[in-house]
Design an enzyme around this catalytic site. Sequence first.
Site, PDB file in Angstrom:
ATOM      1  N   ASP A 142       0.883  -1.176   0.000  1.00 19.63           N
ATOM      2  CA  ASP A 142       0.000   0.000   0.000  1.00 19.63           C
ATOM      3  C   ASP A 142       0.918   1.223   0.000  1.00 19.63           C
ATOM      4  O   ASP A 142       2.135   1.099   0.143  1.00 19.63           O
ATOM      5  CB  ASP A 142      -0.898  -0.017   1.248  1.00 19.63           C
ATOM      6  CG  ASP A 142      -1.796   1.216   1.330  1.00 19.63           C
ATOM      7  OD1 ASP A 142      -2.344   1.619   0.283  1.00 19.63           O
ATOM      8  OD2 ASP A 142      -1.929   1.801   2.415  1.00 19.63           O
ATOM      9  N   SER A 143       0.313   2.408  -0.093  1.00 15.70           N
ATOM     10  CA  SER A 143       1.115   3.623  -0.035  1.00 15.70           C
ATOM     11  C   SER A 143       1.587   3.921   1.396  1.00 15.70           C
ATOM     12  O   SER A 143       2.449   4.765   1.587  1.00 15.70           O
ATOM     13  CB  SER A 143       0.286   4.802  -0.546  1.00 15.70           C
ATOM     14  OG  SER A 143      -0.856   4.951   0.274  1.00 15.70           O
ATOM     15  N   HIS A 164      -6.943   2.800   3.920  1.00 19.50           N
ATOM     16  CA  HIS A 164      -6.650   3.596   5.124  1.00 19.50           C
ATOM     17  C   HIS A 164      -7.909   3.820   5.976  1.00 19.50           C
ATOM     18  O   HIS A 164      -7.828   4.009   7.179  1.00 19.50           O
ATOM     19  CB  HIS A 164      -6.108   4.981   4.751  1.00 19.50           C
ATOM     20  CG  HIS A 164      -4.641   5.018   4.454  1.00 19.50           C
ATOM     21  ND1 HIS A 164      -4.103   4.465   3.323  1.00 19.50           N
ATOM     22  CD2 HIS A 164      -3.598   5.544   5.148  1.00 19.50           C
ATOM     23  CE1 HIS A 164      -2.787   4.668   3.322  1.00 19.50           C
ATOM     24  NE2 HIS A 164      -2.465   5.322   4.424  1.00 19.50           N
ATOM     25  N   CYS A 210      -4.390  -1.595  -1.691  1.00 17.90           N
ATOM     26  CA  CYS A 210      -4.521  -0.157  -1.910  1.00 17.90           C
ATOM     27  C   CYS A 210      -5.636   0.021  -2.930  1.00 17.90           C
ATOM     28  O   CYS A 210      -5.537  -0.483  -4.057  1.00 17.90           O
ATOM     29  CB  CYS A 210      -3.196   0.374  -2.457  1.00 17.90           C
ATOM     30  SG  CYS A 210      -3.265   2.073  -3.012  1.00 17.90           S
ATOM     31  N   CYS A 244     -10.898   2.998   0.400  1.00 17.27           N
ATOM     32  CA  CYS A 244      -9.458   3.207   0.526  1.00 17.27           C
ATOM     33  C   CYS A 244      -9.051   2.429   1.773  1.00 17.27           C
ATOM     34  O   CYS A 244      -9.726   2.525   2.805  1.00 17.27           O
ATOM     35  CB  CYS A 244      -9.170   4.698   0.695  1.00 17.27           C
ATOM     36  SG  CYS A 244      -7.517   5.071   1.319  1.00 17.27           S
ATOM     37  N   GLU A 285      -2.400   8.758   8.527  1.00 13.33           N
ATOM     38  CA  GLU A 285      -0.931   8.663   8.589  1.00 13.33           C
ATOM     39  C   GLU A 285      -0.370   9.447   9.776  1.00 13.33           C
ATOM     40  O   GLU A 285       0.743   9.210  10.212  1.00 13.33           O
ATOM     41  CB  GLU A 285      -0.305   9.148   7.268  1.00 13.33           C
ATOM     42  CG  GLU A 285      -0.548   8.215   6.080  1.00 13.33           C
ATOM     43  CD  GLU A 285       0.248   6.898   6.147  1.00 13.33           C
ATOM     44  OE1 GLU A 285       1.371   6.892   6.665  1.00 13.33           O
ATOM     45  OE2 GLU A 285      -0.293   5.865   5.686  1.00 13.33           O
TER      46      GLU A 285
HETATM   47  N1  DGL Z   1      -4.634   3.185   1.061  1.00 13.57           N
HETATM   48  C1  DGL Z   1      -4.677   3.617  -0.282  1.00 13.57           C
HETATM   49  C2  DGL Z   1      -5.971   3.325  -0.949  1.00 13.57           C
HETATM   50  O1  DGL Z   1      -6.570   2.331  -0.603  1.00 13.57           O
HETATM   51  C3  DGL Z   1      -3.928   4.816  -0.709  1.00 13.57           C
HETATM   52  C4  DGL Z   1      -4.233   6.112  -0.133  1.00 13.57           C
HETATM   53  C5  DGL Z   1      -3.352   7.159  -0.724  1.00 13.57           C
HETATM   54  O2  DGL Z   1      -2.157   6.921  -0.767  1.00 13.57           O
HETATM   55  O3  DGL Z   1      -3.851   8.170  -1.189  1.00 13.57           O
HETATM   56  O4  DGL Z   1      -6.420   4.009  -1.822  1.00 13.57           O
END
Ligand code: DGL
Length: 269
Positions: A10-11, A186, A73, A184, A152
């Site tokens: 993931d990011s 996150h 992600c 997302c 984050e």
């Molecule tokens: N967790 C990621 C997602 O599911 C990326 C969020 C991001 O880096 O903008 O989209």
Amino acid sequence: MDNRKIGVFDSGLGGLTAVKEIMNLFPNESIVYFGDTGRVPYGTRSKETIVKYTHDDINFLLSQDVKMIIIACGTASSAALPDIKGEYGVPIYGVVDAGAYEASRVTKNNKIGIIGTTATIKSGAYEKYIAEYNPDAQTFKKACPLFVPLVENGHFDTPVTKLVIEEYLKDIREAGVDTLILGCTHYPLLKKAIAEYMGDSVKLVSPGEEVAKFLRKKITPENAHSEVCDEDRYSYFVSDSVESFEELGSIFLETKINGKVNKIDIEKY
Ligand code: DGL
């Protein structure tokens, strides 16, 4: 038997929502995780950049001898996966298909909310799958770009998070959805605050958890890990500060990951 690892990326922290569920469901498996913390967020970037980052992340995980890769992600799964599918020698699974399937299955009133990064919402990926799985469903979507920096920075349930949730989710709540895709990975880290705002009658779907469940169909006696692995079976890599990932990752996974996180230069891959 296949004792190679499962690669997940993931990011940043978000993909740990998939990791946590993979650990629960497949306690024998070893996992290598990459969080691209030096280049987060992905969701506000162009498709071209997201595709490039996705290639780098996959190449890094392949260097770790993985048997399959989970793109934990929503952004990379929506914007890059359709382009890169089949380009690599190991199976690669994204979170969108699994999340859309679950939402289509659990909705009772066929009103599904979708929240995600700007790139995910723009891609229309979740709606495409929902239309396939439940043609009667109506979708209501919203990009929530401020959620990722909140996560984050560890703002999981603070007053500022509650304010932003209200701002973003007002219209979706008013639309009367009974199911909301946290599109997302996150966002499940904000689950408590989002659930409070949406109310008990709204089912929250976490695509990271759903892709882990989907692996039940993909991890078979032929490719499962042969034995319960030891403590070293989980390793974590990031492209920026090790300390903050260790701190927030330990809170989320409810297990100390200190000393197991290493920094790499992702641009080399
Ligand atoms: N967790 C990621 C997602 O599911 C990326 C969020 C991001 O880096 O903008 O989209």
